[in-house]
Motif scaffolding. Structure first.
Motif, PDB file in Angstrom:
ATOM      1  N   LYS A 290       0.790  -1.275   0.025  1.00  0.00           N
ATOM      2  CA  LYS A 290      -0.264  -0.074  -0.161  1.00  0.00           C
ATOM      3  C   LYS A 290       0.972   1.384   0.025  1.00  0.00           C
ATOM      4  O   LYS A 290       0.729   2.269  -0.672  1.00  0.00           O
ATOM      5  CB  LYS A 290      -0.786   0.047   1.223  1.00  0.00           C
ATOM      6  CG  LYS A 290      -2.132  -0.868   1.197  1.00  0.00           C
ATOM      7  CD  LYS A 290      -2.995  -0.917   2.298  1.00  0.00           C
ATOM      8  CE  LYS A 290      -4.113  -2.000   2.660  1.00  0.00           C
ATOM      9  NZ  LYS A 290      -5.010  -1.712   3.495  1.00  0.00           N
ATOM     10  N   HIS A 291       1.885   1.330   0.821  1.00  0.00           N
ATOM     11  CA  HIS A 291       2.878   2.288   0.760  1.00  0.00           C
ATOM     12  C   HIS A 291       3.480   2.498  -0.400  1.00  0.00           C
ATOM     13  O   HIS A 291       3.528   3.675  -0.913  1.00  0.00           O
ATOM     14  CB  HIS A 291       3.810   2.178   2.031  1.00  0.00           C
ATOM     15  CG  HIS A 291       3.275   2.472   3.206  1.00  0.00           C
ATOM     16  ND1 HIS A 291       4.011   2.107   4.535  1.00  0.00           N
ATOM     17  CD2 HIS A 291       2.294   2.946   3.824  1.00  0.00           C
ATOM     18  CE1 HIS A 291       3.332   2.261   5.442  1.00  0.00           C
ATOM     19  NE2 HIS A 291       2.261   2.747   5.139  1.00  0.00           N
ATOM     20  N   LYS A 292       3.663   1.546  -1.041  1.00  0.00           N
ATOM     21  CA  LYS A 292       4.338   1.671  -2.459  1.00  0.00           C
ATOM     22  C   LYS A 292       3.558   2.352  -3.466  1.00  0.00           C
ATOM     23  O   LYS A 292       4.066   3.206  -4.302  1.00  0.00           O
ATOM     24  CB  LYS A 292       4.983   0.487  -3.069  1.00  0.00           C
ATOM     25  CG  LYS A 292       6.327  -0.304  -2.427  1.00  0.00           C
ATOM     26  CD  LYS A 292       6.585  -1.430  -3.007  1.00  0.00           C
ATOM     27  CE  LYS A 292       7.875  -2.140  -2.594  1.00  0.00           C
ATOM     28  NZ  LYS A 292       9.159  -1.347  -2.501  1.00  0.00           N
ATOM     29  N   VAL A 298       1.404   9.733  -5.466  1.00  0.00           N
ATOM     30  CA  VAL A 298       1.725  10.998  -5.144  1.00  0.00           C
ATOM     31  C   VAL A 298       2.673  11.397  -6.333  1.00  0.00           C
ATOM     32  O   VAL A 298       2.491  12.765  -6.754  1.00  0.00           O
ATOM     33  CB  VAL A 298       2.390  10.994  -3.759  1.00  0.00           C
ATOM     34  CG1 VAL A 298       2.961  12.409  -3.760  1.00  0.00           C
ATOM     35  CG2 VAL A 298       1.290  10.945  -2.893  1.00  0.00           C
ATOM     36  N   ARG A 299       3.802  10.872  -6.661  1.00  0.00           N
ATOM     37  CA  ARG A 299       4.612  11.077  -7.760  1.00  0.00           C
ATOM     38  C   ARG A 299       3.881  11.343  -9.108  1.00  0.00           C
ATOM     39  O   ARG A 299       4.073  12.198  -9.796  1.00  0.00           O
ATOM     40  CB  ARG A 299       5.706  10.154  -7.584  1.00  0.00           C
ATOM     41  CG  ARG A 299       6.392  10.098  -6.711  1.00  0.00           C
ATOM     42  CD  ARG A 299       7.524  11.086  -6.697  1.00  0.00           C
ATOM     43  NE  ARG A 299       8.510  11.180  -5.949  1.00  0.00           N
ATOM     44  CZ  ARG A 299       9.637  11.728  -5.797  1.00  0.00           C
ATOM     45  NH1 ARG A 299      10.013  12.329  -6.863  1.00  0.00           N
ATOM     46  NH2 ARG A 299      10.697  11.619  -4.822  1.00  0.00           N
ATOM     47  N   SER A 333      10.884  13.562 -14.682  1.00  0.00           N
ATOM     48  CA  SER A 333      11.775  12.742 -15.134  1.00  0.00           C
ATOM     49  C   SER A 333      12.554  12.256 -13.577  1.00  0.00           C
ATOM     50  O   SER A 333      12.707  10.762 -13.609  1.00  0.00           O
ATOM     51  CB  SER A 333      13.309  13.407 -15.555  1.00  0.00           C
ATOM     52  OG  SER A 333      13.813  14.543 -14.511  1.00  0.00           O
ATOM     53  N   GLU A 334      12.446  12.730 -12.510  1.00  0.00           N
ATOM     54  CA  GLU A 334      12.790  12.260 -11.135  1.00  0.00           C
ATOM     55  C   GLU A 334      11.465  11.452 -10.937  1.00  0.00           C
ATOM     56  O   GLU A 334      11.931  10.345 -10.311  1.00  0.00           O
ATOM     57  CB  GLU A 334      13.044  13.450 -10.062  1.00  0.00           C
ATOM     58  CG  GLU A 334      14.083  14.306 -10.369  1.00  0.00           C
ATOM     59  CD  GLU A 334      15.487  13.559 -10.032  1.00  0.00           C
ATOM     60  OE1 GLU A 334      15.371  12.681  -9.422  1.00  0.00           O
ATOM     61  OE2 GLU A 334      16.674  14.100 -10.094  1.00  0.00           O
ATOM     62  N   SER A 335      10.514  11.709 -10.858  1.00  0.00           N
ATOM     63  CA  SER A 335       9.399  11.023 -10.506  1.00  0.00           C
ATOM     64  C   SER A 335       9.268   9.615 -11.275  1.00  0.00           C
ATOM     65  O   SER A 335       8.840   8.435 -10.947  1.00  0.00           O
ATOM     66  CB  SER A 335       8.165  11.644 -10.594  1.00  0.00           C
ATOM     67  OG  SER A 335       8.125  12.936  -9.796  1.00  0.00           O
ATOM     68  N   PHE A 336       9.464   9.858 -12.457  1.00  0.00           N
ATOM     69  CA  PHE A 336       9.219   8.589 -13.217  1.00  0.00           C
ATOM     70  C   PHE A 336      10.306   7.437 -13.024  1.00  0.00           C
ATOM     71  O   PHE A 336       9.973   6.440 -12.961  1.00  0.00           O
ATOM     72  CB  PHE A 336       9.541   8.782 -14.865  1.00  0.00           C
ATOM     73  CG  PHE A 336       9.261   7.860 -15.838  1.00  0.00           C
ATOM     74  CD1 PHE A 336       8.570   6.996 -15.490  1.00  0.00           C
ATOM     75  CD2 PHE A 336       9.443   8.249 -17.214  1.00  0.00           C
ATOM     76  CE1 PHE A 336       8.140   5.741 -16.437  1.00  0.00           C
ATOM     77  CE2 PHE A 336       9.187   7.311 -18.186  1.00  0.00           C
ATOM     78  CZ  PHE A 336       8.291   6.108 -18.023  1.00  0.00           C
ATOM     79  N   GLN A 337      11.674   8.021 -12.591  1.00  0.00           N
ATOM     80  CA  GLN A 337      12.563   6.801 -12.110  1.00  0.00           C
ATOM     81  C   GLN A 337      12.065   6.357 -11.001  1.00  0.00           C
ATOM     82  O   GLN A 337      12.064   5.074 -10.806  1.00  0.00           O
ATOM     83  CB  GLN A 337      13.649   7.626 -11.924  1.00  0.00           C
ATOM     84  CG  GLN A 337      14.620   8.223 -12.982  1.00  0.00           C
ATOM     85  CD  GLN A 337      15.521   7.110 -13.435  1.00  0.00           C
ATOM     86  OE1 GLN A 337      16.418   6.815 -12.660  1.00  0.00           O
ATOM     87  NE2 GLN A 337      15.111   6.706 -14.526  1.00  0.00           N
ATOM     88  N   LEU A 338      11.204   7.033  -9.948  1.00  0.00           N
ATOM     89  CA  LEU A 338      10.857   6.190  -8.559  1.00  0.00           C
ATOM     90  C   LEU A 338       9.667   5.425  -9.215  1.00  0.00           C
ATOM     91  O   LEU A 338       9.587   4.111  -8.679  1.00  0.00           O
ATOM     92  CB  LEU A 338      10.323   7.317  -7.813  1.00  0.00           C
ATOM     93  CG  LEU A 338       9.932   6.776  -6.361  1.00  0.00           C
ATOM     94  CD1 LEU A 338      10.347   7.667  -5.214  1.00  0.00           C
ATOM     95  CD2 LEU A 338       8.415   6.690  -6.301  1.00  0.00           C
ATOM     96  N   THR A 343       7.368  -0.035  -9.802  1.00  0.00           N
ATOM     97  CA  THR A 343       6.483  -0.765 -10.594  1.00  0.00           C
ATOM     98  C   THR A 343       7.380  -2.236 -10.739  1.00  0.00           C
ATOM     99  O   THR A 343       6.689  -3.150 -10.552  1.00  0.00           O
ATOM    100  CB  THR A 343       6.386  -0.314 -11.847  1.00  0.00           C
ATOM    101  OG1 THR A 343       5.653   0.955 -11.677  1.00  0.00           O
ATOM    102  CG2 THR A 343       5.785  -1.309 -13.076  1.00  0.00           C
ATOM    103  N   ILE A 344       8.549  -2.143 -10.759  1.00  0.00           N
ATOM    104  CA  ILE A 344       9.386  -3.338 -10.800  1.00  0.00           C
ATOM    105  C   ILE A 344       9.321  -4.160  -9.529  1.00  0.00           C
ATOM    106  O   ILE A 344       9.064  -5.472  -9.536  1.00  0.00           O
ATOM    107  CB  ILE A 344      10.754  -3.228 -11.311  1.00  0.00           C
ATOM    108  CG1 ILE A 344      10.772  -2.571 -12.679  1.00  0.00           C
ATOM    109  CG2 ILE A 344      11.709  -4.425 -11.021  1.00  0.00           C
ATOM    110  CD1 ILE A 344      12.139  -2.154 -13.031  1.00  0.00           C
TER     111      ILE A 344
END
Length: 393
Positions: A290-292, A298-299, A333-338, A343-344
């Protein structure tokens, strides 16, 4: 007010924007998606993307001129509309030269305020009959180096004027879709400063070398110019600000694509968390998962908000337009990385496999992060747009 703006247009309603989103999503479902992205990665580097997708976007839907003024053959729909399209293309990992042609090339031409060049070149770009791209990077120079009045001392590409017109020599590195575009807009040093030139890729003296790339949906190529003919666009020494504006708007376009891709990753993760069970419970019911998912949401919403704000101020002479565009790119770009990393992780072992699409989004996130330089370069660019950097000379 510059040639790039039209503030008196009637804004599209939410229903119209939804209909546009649905239409683009339908086209992408037919001509883009994970399987096509995987094939593009496996195929020969630089191989031409699907012609059907480009034809559908520019021919069926007429999206090639969304931010081109009507007098130059465009629809002049505005950046909020364009960003809706870009988000859907990012969601589908569409391998198409939409950003290089429809955003970078058109905005660069418009920003030069060379009406003759715009009248000759923009109609073909707007109707999709011409695919354009922009070549700026070299071995020792990046975008920001060319936004000054004089060419950087380490510039590899130069242009000279003669009886038969302008001739260019040099190499432009990692040009997006450089191996398949019809029209190349390249920077070169001249005696009067930085010049911008339109070059026909099929002209004598032009050769391209496709390069291996992490993201097969964004092919790149080195462009070699050997006494190649070119058409001067704008005035040498005065195109730095045009390049700077194109850079900022190109960054915004990449951010919009990233926002769409992030949303796809979030939905993929939520669906899997509801489907996959452990100890007779969906893994989405566990607090750690859930936290993930909450962090991802949010991102995603932060990136979408940054893109929306930047799209609203992208036109006109507003001083905060450049800042908003750079912030949107940095945030996305920063959010996409996270988001793609989570996701993985959410998918566990299967998320690391070739068969699963997560790695395709991971590749897209990596290339987006470096699309216009390193993250450190992006922060320096933001400081410059805020007035704390070195002013363009």
């Amino acid at each position: 007010m510059s040639a790039t703006t039209s503030t008196d247009r009637e804004a599209m309603s939410s229903d119209e924007l939804k209909a546009l989103r649905d239409a683009v999503r339908d086209v992408c479902a037919r001509h883009a998606g994970v399987e096509i992205a995987r094939r593009m990665l496996e195929d020969t580097p630089g191989e031409a993307p699907s012609a059907q997708l480009w034809t559908a976007l520019t021919g069926e839907l007429g999206l090639g001129g969304l931010v081109v003024p009507e007098r130059f053959g465009g629809a002049d729909a505005g950046w909020p509309v364009l960003c809706v399209v870009l988000q859907e293309l990012g969601r589908a990992l569409a391998g198409v030269a939409f950003v290089p042609s429809t955003v970078l090339a058109t905005q660069l031409l418009l920003a030069t305020e060379d009406d003759g060049a715009c009248a000759d070149l923009l109609p073909g770009i707007a109707d999709g009959s011409v695919v354009a791209t922009v070549g700026v990077l070299e071995s020792l120079t990046d975008w920001d180096d060319w936004t000054h009045r004089q060419a950087p001392p380490t510039a590899e590409t130069s242009a000279r004027s003669g009886p038969d017109g302008w001739r260019l020599s040099g190499v432009k590195r990692t040009v997006p879709f450089g191996g398949v575009a019809d029209l190349l807009l390249v920077t070169a040093g001249t005696e009067s400063g930085v010049g911008l030139f339109a070059v026909d890729r099929a002209a004598d003296g032009v050769a391209t070398t496709p390069l291996p790339t992490l993201d097969g949906t964004r092919p790149v190529a080195d462009v070699h110019l050997t006494n190649a003919p070119g058409r001067l666009v704008g005035t040498p020494g005065d195109v730095g600000l045009a390049l700077r504006r194109a850079l900022d708007l190109g960054a915004l376009a990449i951010a919009a694509e990233d926002a769409g891709a992030m949303r796809a990753c979030l939905e993929m993760s939520v669906d899997y968390a509801m489907l996959r069970t452990q100890f007779d419970r969906p893994i989405g019911s566990f607090q750690a998962v859930k936290h993930k998912l909450a962090d991802m949401l949010v991102r995603v919403e932060l990136a979408e908000a940054a893109v929306e704000e930047a799209s609203l101020v992208a036109e006109g002479d507003r001083a905060d337009a450049a800042v908003a565009a750079v912030v949107a790119h940095a945030c996305a770009s920063e959010s996409f990385q996270l988001v793609v990393a989570e996701t993985i992780q959410t998918h566990g072992g299967i998320g690391f496999t070739w068969e699963h699409p997560a790695h395709l989004y991971f590749r897209r996130a990596k290339t987006s992060r470096l699309a216009f330089g390193s993250p450190a370069g992006g922060r320096e660019r933001l400081l410059d747009r805020l007035g704390f950097g070195v002013a363009s000379g």
